[in-house]
Scaffold this active site. Structure first.
Site, PDB file in Angstrom:
ATOM      1  N   TYR A 140       0.843  -1.204   0.000  1.00 45.57           N
ATOM      2  CA  TYR A 140       0.000   0.000   0.000  1.00 45.57           C
ATOM      3  C   TYR A 140       0.874   1.249   0.000  1.00 45.57           C
ATOM      4  O   TYR A 140       0.628   2.215  -0.742  1.00 45.57           O
ATOM      5  CB  TYR A 140      -0.888  -0.049   1.236  1.00 45.57           C
ATOM      6  CG  TYR A 140      -1.907   1.039   1.361  1.00 45.57           C
ATOM      7  CD1 TYR A 140      -3.001   1.098   0.508  1.00 45.57           C
ATOM      8  CD2 TYR A 140      -1.809   2.009   2.359  1.00 45.57           C
ATOM      9  CE1 TYR A 140      -3.957   2.101   0.641  1.00 45.57           C
ATOM     10  CE2 TYR A 140      -2.759   3.004   2.504  1.00 45.57           C
ATOM     11  CZ  TYR A 140      -3.832   3.044   1.638  1.00 45.57           C
ATOM     12  OH  TYR A 140      -4.782   4.031   1.773  1.00 45.57           O
ATOM     13  N   LEU A 170      -7.264   7.328   9.956  1.00 46.16           N
ATOM     14  CA  LEU A 170      -8.553   8.033   9.923  1.00 46.16           C
ATOM     15  C   LEU A 170      -9.662   7.175  10.511  1.00 46.16           C
ATOM     16  O   LEU A 170      -9.585   5.953  10.499  1.00 46.16           O
ATOM     17  CB  LEU A 170      -8.911   8.366   8.475  1.00 46.16           C
ATOM     18  CG  LEU A 170      -7.924   9.272   7.749  1.00 46.16           C
ATOM     19  CD1 LEU A 170      -8.197   9.257   6.249  1.00 46.16           C
ATOM     20  CD2 LEU A 170      -8.008  10.694   8.296  1.00 46.16           C
ATOM     21  N   HIS A 183      -9.961  -1.238   9.997  1.00 47.07           N
ATOM     22  CA  HIS A 183      -8.931  -0.628  10.836  1.00 47.07           C
ATOM     23  C   HIS A 183      -9.319  -0.786  12.303  1.00 47.07           C
ATOM     24  O   HIS A 183     -10.430  -1.220  12.626  1.00 47.07           O
ATOM     25  CB  HIS A 183      -8.769   0.857  10.479  1.00 47.07           C
ATOM     26  CG  HIS A 183      -8.122   1.067   9.150  1.00 47.07           C
ATOM     27  ND1 HIS A 183      -8.848   1.348   8.016  1.00 47.07           N
ATOM     28  CD2 HIS A 183      -6.825   1.016   8.769  1.00 47.07           C
ATOM     29  CE1 HIS A 183      -8.015   1.470   6.991  1.00 47.07           C
ATOM     30  NE2 HIS A 183      -6.782   1.271   7.413  1.00 47.07           N
TER      31      HIS A 183
HETATM   32  O1  GFB Z   1      -5.870   0.244  12.290  1.00 45.33           O
HETATM   33  P1  GFB Z   1      -4.763  -0.641  11.949  1.00 45.33           P
HETATM   34  O2  GFB Z   1      -5.084  -1.865  11.158  1.00 45.33           O
HETATM   35  O3  GFB Z   1      -3.703   0.297  11.235  1.00 45.33           O
HETATM   36  O4  GFB Z   1      -4.056  -1.173  13.298  1.00 45.33           O
HETATM   37  P2  GFB Z   1      -2.097   0.334  11.057  1.00 45.33           P
HETATM   38  C1  GFB Z   1      -3.529  -0.289  14.247  1.00 45.33           C
HETATM   39  C2  GFB Z   1      -3.066  -1.071  15.461  1.00 45.33           C
HETATM   40  O5  GFB Z   1      -4.223  -1.563  16.163  1.00 45.33           O
HETATM   41  C3  GFB Z   1      -2.198  -2.296  15.179  1.00 45.33           C
HETATM   42  C4  GFB Z   1      -4.056  -2.925  16.499  1.00 45.33           C
HETATM   43  O6  GFB Z   1      -1.167  -2.365  16.143  1.00 45.33           O
HETATM   44  C5  GFB Z   1      -3.184  -3.449  15.360  1.00 45.33           C
HETATM   45  O7  GFB Z   1      -2.549  -4.666  15.752  1.00 45.33           O
HETATM   46  N1  GFB Z   1      -5.375  -3.565  16.628  1.00 45.33           N
HETATM   47  C6  GFB Z   1      -5.917  -4.027  17.771  1.00 45.33           C
HETATM   48  C7  GFB Z   1      -6.266  -3.781  15.643  1.00 45.33           C
HETATM   49  N2  GFB Z   1      -7.119  -4.579  17.554  1.00 45.33           N
HETATM   50  C8  GFB Z   1      -7.376  -4.423  16.240  1.00 45.33           C
HETATM   51  C9  GFB Z   1      -8.491  -4.767  15.408  1.00 45.33           C
HETATM   52  O8  GFB Z   1      -9.486  -5.335  15.842  1.00 45.33           O
HETATM   53  N3  GFB Z   1      -8.406  -4.422  14.084  1.00 45.33           N
HETATM   54  C10 GFB Z   1      -7.304  -3.795  13.566  1.00 45.33           C
HETATM   55  N4  GFB Z   1      -7.291  -3.467  12.269  1.00 45.33           N
HETATM   56  N5  GFB Z   1      -6.235  -3.471  14.327  1.00 45.33           N
HETATM   57  C11 GFB Z   1      -2.798   0.450   8.551  1.00 45.33           C
HETATM   58  C12 GFB Z   1      -2.156   0.047   7.262  1.00 45.33           C
HETATM   59  O9  GFB Z   1      -1.921   0.051   9.533  1.00 45.33           O
HETATM   60  O10 GFB Z   1      -2.964   1.843   8.637  1.00 45.33           O
HETATM   61  C13 GFB Z   1      -2.711   0.741   6.098  1.00 45.33           C
HETATM   62  O11 GFB Z   1      -2.198  -1.354   7.137  1.00 45.33           O
HETATM   63  C14 GFB Z   1      -3.128   2.173   6.317  1.00 45.33           C
HETATM   64  O12 GFB Z   1      -1.717   0.721   5.127  1.00 45.33           O
HETATM   65  C15 GFB Z   1      -3.703   2.443   7.672  1.00 45.33           C
HETATM   66  O13 GFB Z   1      -2.043   3.040   6.120  1.00 45.33           O
HETATM   67  C16 GFB Z   1      -3.886   3.909   7.977  1.00 45.33           C
HETATM   68  O14 GFB Z   1      -1.682   1.702  11.435  1.00 45.33           O
HETATM   69  O15 GFB Z   1      -1.359  -0.750  11.725  1.00 45.33           O
END
Ligand code: GFB
Length: 314
Positions: A140, A170, A183
């Site tokens: 990405y 966001l 996210h």
């Molecule tokens: O939101 P998230 O997937 O964004 O995860 P990233 C942020 C943090 O939250 C990580 C934790 O350390 C995850 O392990 N987390 C805890 C969780 N519980 C959960 C859950 O239930 N769902 C998710 N998704 N996370 C993304 C990128 O990374 O950020 C994309 O993969 C994009 O490229 C986006 O830039 C803004 O900051 O880790």
């Protein structure tokens, strides 16, 4: 300076997504009525000829490129091929077709994941391409870097008002509440809500809880987008963040409180943490006059209201 006027024909690519729909709301609220959009069924942005044909027929004057294949840490890390391919195709097709069709101004939206995993914090714009990327979102990030560079090159080499903004993580109305692909904020809103309804004793949060993240309410980003469309033409990109940071552990507690879940919060170390810290230095856009208005607490309440409005259909 490219001037917008209330009749400017503005194409929002990705108008059904969280960012595109927020930008459309903000533009309408500010009196811009001539907005153009296409669903992905109507126009597949990964197809060059379709995109060229759309621009030739529709002739928008201004473009906001908010269309992207997006997802949280798991979706990103398990679909590297599609995250790179689809995002690159969308960006290359839209930015080039816009240039060829004589678009006056284009705003490209990226992400704070463009920065090296271990760059100094807060992240300044000049830290781009100074080190290796975070592996969970490398695909990405590479696509977003390519998009911001193409935008910058058109600006520098051809004097076009093509600009880019890099928002931090966001959240807000229109988010994706899928249990695995979303996210952290929408994912946890849903998990805590379902645990509350089911009277479950415990909710598992992914990773260690120690990563730090900077969150921005999507309407604050939308205000930044309109502000930049109205007042900024320079080459290069600008960070757009709230400036605040919070650990995932503290964020989980705040979401539990917002939702009204009173059980235990535990951590699932089989899931990835991603980058340890990701907070941007947004002093450049702040010096120009934009600042965020929605606190994390207030934004989480609004996001929960959005989820409740949709939970029956999710
Ligand atoms: O939101 P998230 O997937 O964004 O995860 P990233 C942020 C943090 O939250 C990580 C934790 O350390 C995850 O392990 N987390 C805890 C969780 N519980 C959960 C859950 O239930 N769902 C998710 N998704 N996370 C993304 C990128 O990374 O950020 C994309 O993969 C994009 O490229 C986006 O830039 C803004 O900051 O880790």
């Amino acid at each position: 300076m490219e001037k917008l006027n209330p009749r400017s024909k503005i194409y929002i690519a990705g108008h059904r997504g969280m960012v595109g729909s927020a930008v459309a709301r903000e533009l309408k609220a500010r009196g811009y009525q001539n907005l153009v959009s296409r669903t992905s069924q109507e126009l597949d942005l990964t197809r060059q000829e379709s995109v060229q044909e759309f621009f030739a027929n529709e002739k928008p004057q201004i473009v906001v490129l908010a269309a992207a294949k997006v997802g949280g840490i798991l979706a990103n890390s398990q679909n590297l091929t599609e995250f790179l391919y689809q995002n690159l195709m969308i960006e290359m097709n839209v930015i080039r077709a816009a240039a060829e069709a004589g678009v006056k101004k284009l705003l490209f939206l990226g992400s704070s994941c463009i920065y090296p995993k271990l760059a100094p914090q807060p992240l300044k714009e000049e830290y781009l391409l100074t080190g290796a990327l975070e592996p969970t979102n490398e695909a990405y990030a590479i696509a977003k870097i390519a998009g911001l560079k193409l935008t910058e090159y058109y600006n520098r080499e051809q004097g076009r008002a093509f600009i880019s903004a890099m928002p931090s993580n966001l959240y807000g109305p229109g988010d994706n509440y899928h249990p695995d692909h979303s996210h952290v904020i929408p994912g946890l809103i849903r998990r805590f809500h379902e645990a509350k309804l089911g009277d479950l004793p415990e909710v598992k949060v992914w990773g260690s809880g120690t990563p730090l993240r900077e969150f921005l309410y999507v309407d604050d980003l939308a205000r930044a987008c309109v502000f930049l469309l109205e007042s900024y033409d320079e080459p290069g990109f600008l960070n757009v963040g709230s400036g605040g940071e919070i650990t995932i552990r503290d964020l989980a507690s705040l979401i539990a409180k917002t939702v009204g879940f009173t059980g235990q919060i535990t951590f699932d170390s089989t899931k990835p943490d991603g980058t340890p810290r990701k907070v941007m230095d947004s002093s450049k856009i702040r010096a120009l006059g934009w600042k965020p208005q929605v606190s994390l607490e207030a934004g989480l309440s609004l996001a929960y209201q959005d989820f409740l409005g949709k939970s029956a259909s999710i």
